[in-house]
Design a protein around this motif. Structure first.
Motif, PDB file in Angstrom:
ATOM      1  N   GLU A   1      87.271   1.650  60.766  1.00  0.00           N
ATOM      2  CA  GLU A   1      86.342   2.725  59.873  1.00  0.00           C
ATOM      3  C   GLU A   1      86.309   4.134  60.252  1.00  0.00           C
TER       4      GLU A   1
ATOM      5  N   ASP B   1      89.096  -5.201  71.067  1.00  0.00           N
ATOM      6  CA  ASP B   1      88.467  -6.276  70.208  1.00  0.00           C
ATOM      7  C   ASP B   1      88.615  -5.834  68.677  1.00  0.00           C
ATOM      8  N   PRO B   2      90.069  -5.909  68.401  1.00  0.00           N
ATOM      9  CA  PRO B   2      90.094  -5.412  66.685  1.00  0.00           C
ATOM     10  C   PRO B   2      89.425  -6.501  66.089  1.00  0.00           C
ATOM     11  N   ARG B   3      89.108  -5.929  64.835  1.00  0.00           N
ATOM     12  CA  ARG B   3      88.495  -6.676  63.563  1.00  0.00           C
ATOM     13  C   ARG B   3      89.077  -8.123  63.174  1.00  0.00           C
TER      14      ARG B   3
ATOM     15  N   GLU C   1      85.695 -16.112  61.702  1.00  0.00           N
ATOM     16  CA  GLU C   1      84.458 -16.193  60.471  1.00  0.00           C
ATOM     17  C   GLU C   1      85.388 -17.341  59.557  1.00  0.00           C
TER      18      GLU C   1
ATOM     19  N   HIS D   1      92.310  -0.709  65.653  1.00  0.00           N
ATOM     20  CA  HIS D   1      90.906  -1.103  66.063  1.00  0.00           C
ATOM     21  C   HIS D   1      90.186   0.169  65.773  1.00  0.00           C
ATOM     22  N   HIS D   2      88.814  -0.256  65.164  1.00  0.00           N
ATOM     23  CA  HIS D   2      87.659   0.704  64.943  1.00  0.00           C
ATOM     24  C   HIS D   2      88.630   1.526  63.538  1.00  0.00           C
TER      25      HIS D   2
ATOM     26  N   ARG E   1      93.529  -6.316  57.435  1.00  0.00           N
ATOM     27  CA  ARG E   1      92.846  -5.303  58.107  1.00  0.00           C
ATOM     28  C   ARG E   1      93.899  -3.954  58.039  1.00  0.00           C
TER      29      ARG E   1
ATOM     30  N   THR F   1      87.716 -11.272  64.485  1.00  0.00           N
ATOM     31  CA  THR F   1      86.557 -11.561  64.364  1.00  0.00           C
ATOM     32  C   THR F   1      86.513 -12.108  62.886  1.00  0.00           C
ATOM     33  N   LEU F   2      87.485 -11.509  62.050  1.00  0.00           N
ATOM     34  CA  LEU F   2      87.574 -12.193  60.824  1.00  0.00           C
ATOM     35  C   LEU F   2      88.254 -13.532  60.753  1.00  0.00           C
TER      36      LEU F   2
END
Length: 320
Positions: free
Chosen positions: A85, A110-112, A119, A82-83, A145, A115-116
């Motif tokens: 970036e 809250d890993p990306r 979506e 996670h994070h 990811r 959310t992906l």
């Protein structure tokens, strides 16, 4: 927080209110526990008839605590990035529980990929048919990811490589080594995450909910190949980082040796003039050159020649 995704829905519905009053909604295919309280854990356990691991249990490293079957459910725990970036992405455990009913996920970050996936399901709710399907789509998002984070880390290492071998006199190795160190930590975390995913794929391949479905089994096989290819790529990046760290340290040693060489040559070159100046700095009455008009220029010429002769000798030997 208890979040529930129901078949055909476009969003996860968070539960608001007393956790003890929570019941499993009809058509639920995904129960997402985000930083759950003990009351929420007990509510899910009561609704599904299975145990929910605590945060401490999720953090355990032995395989028996991360991959096991209990009460007809398959429990797997993976370290998820996670994070991504950031220079050094975070890494925290997330537990996935495959049941006869909905997929259950327990996480405190809250890993990306989560959310992906939401979506993606918002664009096409039909992608999710069962908990097993949702599990594979979530794993696919996690792999994608991880690939993005790996690509960013590889680009950082490549950029540092161009600076390490730029040939400039002033490179700033301290900053470059710091960047390589951060890239190495990120590389190790990516490796840990991908290795855990590979173990998960091998374990869940034996689950009846996946093994007996040809399409699901093929999807899992594709994810396994993706994970293995990313692991190989990540290992190549790790080798590049180690090489550049060794090269940077070697160049620092060469640079320091060059500086020491300059000082050594200068010390040797100025030793004879210093000797001559010391001799003529003695306070003796009977020094034949002192009263002569040519004495002072002769001493200066002798000092210059005595300095140039060692330099010429060093150059002839190839030491300069």
């Amino acid at each position: 927080m208890i979040r529930v995704y129901r078949s055909g829905a476009r969003t996860c519905d968070p539960h608001a209110g007393d956790a003890s009053a929570w019941t499993l909604p009809p058509g639920a295919v995904w129960i997402d526990l985000v930083g759950p309280t003990p009351e929420e854990d007990r509510a899910v356990e009561r609704a599904l008839g299975l145990s929910v691991p605590t945060r401490e249990e999720m953090a355990e490293l032995e395989a028996s605590s991360r991959l096991y079957r209990e009460s007809g459910a398959t429990y797997v725990t993976a370290d998820i990035l996670h994070h991504g970036e950031a220079d050094m992405p975070g890494l925290d455990p997330v537990t996935f529980v495959l049941t006869e009913g909905p997929l259950v996920t327990i996480r405190y970050v809250d890993p990306r990929p989560f959310t992906l996936l939401l979506e993606k399901l918002d664009r096409d709710p039909a992608l999710c048919g069962t908990g097993a399907d949702l599990f594979l789509h979530l794993m696919e998002a996690i792999i994608d990811r991880a690939s993005d984070v790996l690509a960013a880390n590889a680009a950082t290492v490549e950029a540092v490589s161009g600076q390490v071998f730029s040939g400039r006199k002033t490179v700033g190795f301290e900053k470059l080594i710091t960047r390589l160190g951060r890239a190495h930590i990120a590389n190790a975390r990516i490796e840990q995450s991908l290795a855990g995913l590979a173990r998960i794929f091998a374990f869940v391949a034996l689950d009846d909910r996946i093994e007996q479905q040809p399409d699901t089994r093929e999807h899992l096989g594709s994810l396994t190949r993706d994970a293995q290819s990313l692991i190989a790529h990540n290992q190549a990046v790790a080798a590049s980082i180690n090489f550049q760290l060794s090269a940077a340290l070697g160049l620092i040693n060469i640079e320091q040796s060059s500086i020491i060489k300059i000082f050594s040559v200068a010390a040797v070159a100025f030793l004879p003039p210093t000797l001559i100046a010391s001799i003529y700095g003695m306070n003796f009455d009977h020094m034949p050159e002192l009263p002569q008009a040519w004495g002072y220029p002769a001493a200066l010429v002798a000092m210059v020649i005595s300095a140039l002769m060692p330099l010429a000798w060093f150059k002839k030997k190839g030491w300069l």
